[in-house]
Scaffold this active site. Structure first.
Site, short mmCIF file in Angstrom:
data_model
loop_
_atom_site.label_atom_id
_atom_site.label_comp_id
_atom_site.label_asym_id
_atom_site.label_seq_id
_atom_site.Cartn_x
_atom_site.Cartn_y
_atom_site.Cartn_z
N TYR A 132 3.45 -7.50 17.14
CA TYR A 132 3.79 -6.61 16.03
C TYR A 132 4.60 -5.42 16.54
O TYR A 132 5.67 -5.09 16.00
CB TYR A 132 2.51 -6.11 15.33
CG TYR A 132 2.73 -5.00 14.33
CD1 TYR A 132 3.38 -5.24 13.12
CD2 TYR A 132 2.28 -3.69 14.58
CE1 TYR A 132 3.59 -4.21 12.20
CE2 TYR A 132 2.48 -2.67 13.66
CZ TYR A 132 3.13 -2.93 12.48
OH TYR A 132 3.34 -1.91 11.57
N PHE A 153 0.82 -1.21 0.00
CA PHE A 153 0.00 0.00 0.00
C PHE A 153 0.86 1.27 0.00
O PHE A 153 0.86 2.06 -0.96
CB PHE A 153 -0.94 -0.05 1.21
CG PHE A 153 -1.58 1.25 1.59
CD1 PHE A 153 -2.13 2.09 0.61
CD2 PHE A 153 -1.65 1.64 2.93
CE1 PHE A 153 -2.73 3.31 0.97
CE2 PHE A 153 -2.25 2.84 3.28
CZ PHE A 153 -2.78 3.68 2.31
N LYS A 189 8.53 -4.30 15.81
CA LYS A 189 8.93 -2.98 15.28
C LYS A 189 9.91 -2.30 16.23
O LYS A 189 10.89 -1.69 15.80
CB LYS A 189 7.70 -2.08 15.08
CG LYS A 189 6.88 -2.43 13.85
CD LYS A 189 7.62 -2.12 12.55
CE LYS A 189 6.79 -2.37 11.31
NZ LYS A 189 7.55 -2.35 10.08
P1 NAD Z 1 1.72 -3.77 2.96
O1 NAD Z 1 1.49 -5.12 3.54
O2 NAD Z 1 0.73 -3.24 1.99
O3 NAD Z 1 3.17 -3.67 2.33
C1 NAD Z 1 4.26 -4.42 2.80
C2 NAD Z 1 4.91 -5.10 1.58
O4 NAD Z 1 6.08 -5.78 2.01
C3 NAD Z 1 4.01 -6.15 0.93
O5 NAD Z 1 3.82 -5.86 -0.44
C4 NAD Z 1 4.75 -7.47 1.14
O6 NAD Z 1 4.58 -8.38 0.05
C5 NAD Z 1 6.18 -6.99 1.28
N1 NAD Z 1 7.02 -7.90 2.06
C6 NAD Z 1 6.77 -8.39 3.30
N2 NAD Z 1 7.78 -9.14 3.72
C7 NAD Z 1 8.71 -9.14 2.72
C8 NAD Z 1 9.99 -9.74 2.58
N3 NAD Z 1 10.54 -10.50 3.55
N4 NAD Z 1 10.68 -9.52 1.44
C9 NAD Z 1 10.15 -8.76 0.45
N5 NAD Z 1 8.94 -8.17 0.54
C10 NAD Z 1 8.23 -8.35 1.67
O7 NAD Z 1 1.82 -2.77 4.22
P2 NAD Z 1 1.81 -1.16 4.28
O8 NAD Z 1 0.59 -0.74 4.98
O9 NAD Z 1 2.15 -0.60 2.95
O10 NAD Z 1 3.01 -0.92 5.28
C11 NAD Z 1 4.36 -0.66 4.84
C12 NAD Z 1 5.25 -0.56 6.07
O11 NAD Z 1 4.77 0.47 6.94
C13 NAD Z 1 5.26 -1.83 6.92
O12 NAD Z 1 6.55 -1.98 7.45
C14 NAD Z 1 4.28 -1.53 8.04
O13 NAD Z 1 4.54 -2.27 9.20
C15 NAD Z 1 4.55 -0.04 8.24
N6 NAD Z 1 3.42 0.67 8.84
C16 NAD Z 1 2.24 0.79 8.15
C17 NAD Z 1 1.19 1.50 8.73
C18 NAD Z 1 -0.12 1.68 8.01
O14 NAD Z 1 -1.01 2.33 8.59
N7 NAD Z 1 -0.32 1.20 6.79
C19 NAD Z 1 1.32 2.04 10.02
C20 NAD Z 1 2.54 1.86 10.68
C21 NAD Z 1 3.59 1.20 10.08
#
Ligand code: NAD
Length: 317
Positions: A153, A11, A157
């Site tokens: 989780y 995302f 982090k």
């Molecule tokens: P998401 O799940 O849409 O994107 C994460 C991507 O990482 C996925 O496409 C997944 O296929 C890829 N991935 C996971 N493990 C992998 C690996 N070992 N090797 C290669 N690719 C891998 O999540 P997001 O919402 O886009 O979040 C992105 C980052 O931001 C994450 O680290 C998440 O923890 C952090 N985050 C997101 C939010 C939020 O509100 N969306 C809030 C706090 C932190």
């Protein structure tokens, strides 16, 4: 600049990658397309990124294809590595905590090591507001994270943040630790409340809320991406920044705002969920002063944009 984005098909990663491509950067995306949610959805993200211009994509895992990812880093030689790859989601982390050790901690260690091996100057790490744990309903400042987390989780982090400190010192690169606060918007993650609610209300189904008087500092995706891009100018060895909106929205207010867009909003009351916190509220002063970060999209505006996107992508939400 040459910029490597891990998790770039997710995302936040897809919005960020589009922005980087549009600004003329040379972008390498590494993403394994994990099945935490539909792989088809991630493939759609990649098509959407492609509309912005050319980029390199490799379906590789930081865990399962570590040697290949290292070689890709070495040949691309990125000036900046933006490490977003992780399994997100608090409830899932309670079911399969060890996967979070693998993906969110070991995956981060690999990203940090490979960045160091190819002489990257700056690593940007996607951390989370969850590292603050359960605190009073007050704005959270960066120094208030003290490891008192309430979910696997968040623990992963917080642990990964410690590795960022260690590798910044070992490899002498800069690290920006960005703590994102509940990011939402078009292509929002299907497991997150706003995306779920819009999908359910579009199908005239009831929605379930967990607990009452809970609040979240919802951050519109474009503001989150701005925060990431602004962090490029970060000067400290390790800089930690809240990337939020600075204005918490109570669940009751969220429901009122959904009523602006949907005629029937039926709400089922569920129990407060283990691992969740009651409220998040970002103090964004540090990011404003040091990065020039300023969120621009109000919650009502961001929600309207998200609902409009959902109406045009009915089969894809
Ligand atoms: P998401 O799940 O849409 O994107 C994460 C991507 O990482 C996925 O496409 C997944 O296929 C890829 N991935 C996971 N493990 C992998 C690996 N070992 N090797 C290669 N690719 C891998 O999540 P997001 O919402 O886009 O979040 C992105 C980052 O931001 C994450 O680290 C998440 O923890 C952090 N985050 C997101 C939010 C939020 O509100 N969306 C809030 C706090 C932190």
């Amino acid at each position: 600049m040459k910029i490597a984005v891990t998790g770039g098909a997710g995302f936040i990663g897809s919005h960020l990658s589009r922005r980087l491509i549009q600004e003329g950067h040379d972008v390498l995306i590494i993403d394994e397309l994990h099945d935490y949610y539909a792989i088809e959805r991630k493939k759609r993200h990649l098509e959407w990124i492609e509309e912005a211009g050319a980029f390199a994509f490799y379906r590789k895992s930081l865990i399962h294809d570590a040697d290949e990812v290292k070689s890709l880093f070495m040949s691309f030689n990125p000036e900046i590595v933006i490490h977003l790859a992780a399994i997100p989601g608090v409830p899932h982390s309670i079911s399969v905590p060890n996967e979070y050790v693998d993906y969110d901690i070991k995956g981060t260690i690999n990203a940090l090591r490979f960045a160091g091996e190819c002489n990257t100057k700056h690593v940007i790490f996607a951390s989370s507001s969850s590292v603050y744990g359960e605190q009073q309903n007050i704005p959270l400042r960066e120094e208030m994270a003290q490891g008192k987390v309430v979910s696997p989780y968040a623990a992963a982090k917080y642990g990964a943040e410690s590795f960022c400190h260690a590798y910044a010192s070992l490899y002498n690169y800069k690290v920006s630790i960005l703590r994102f606060f509940t990011v939402y918007g078009p292509w929002g993650r299907p497991d997150m409340a706003i995306t779920k609610f819009i999908k359910q209300l579009s199908a005239k189904q009831e929605i379930t809320i967990f607990g009452s008087k809970t609040a979240r500092d919802y951050t519109y995706i474009d503001d989150c991406v701005n925060g990431i891009v602004r962090s490029f100018r970060q000067e400290q060895r390790v800089g930690i920044f809240n990337i939020g909106s600075g204005s918490p929205i109570f669940i009751e207010e969220l429901i009122d705002q959904l009523k602006v867009h949907f005629s029937d909003v039926n709400v089922k009351q569920g129990k407060f969920r283990q691992g969740d916190v009651h409220s998040t509220w970002a103090d964004i002063t540090k990011a404003q002063q040091q990065l020039g970060y300023n969120p621009k999209v109000s919650f009502s505006e961001g929600l309207a944009k998200t609902v409009e996107w959902a109406k045009n992508h009915e089969t894809e939400i």
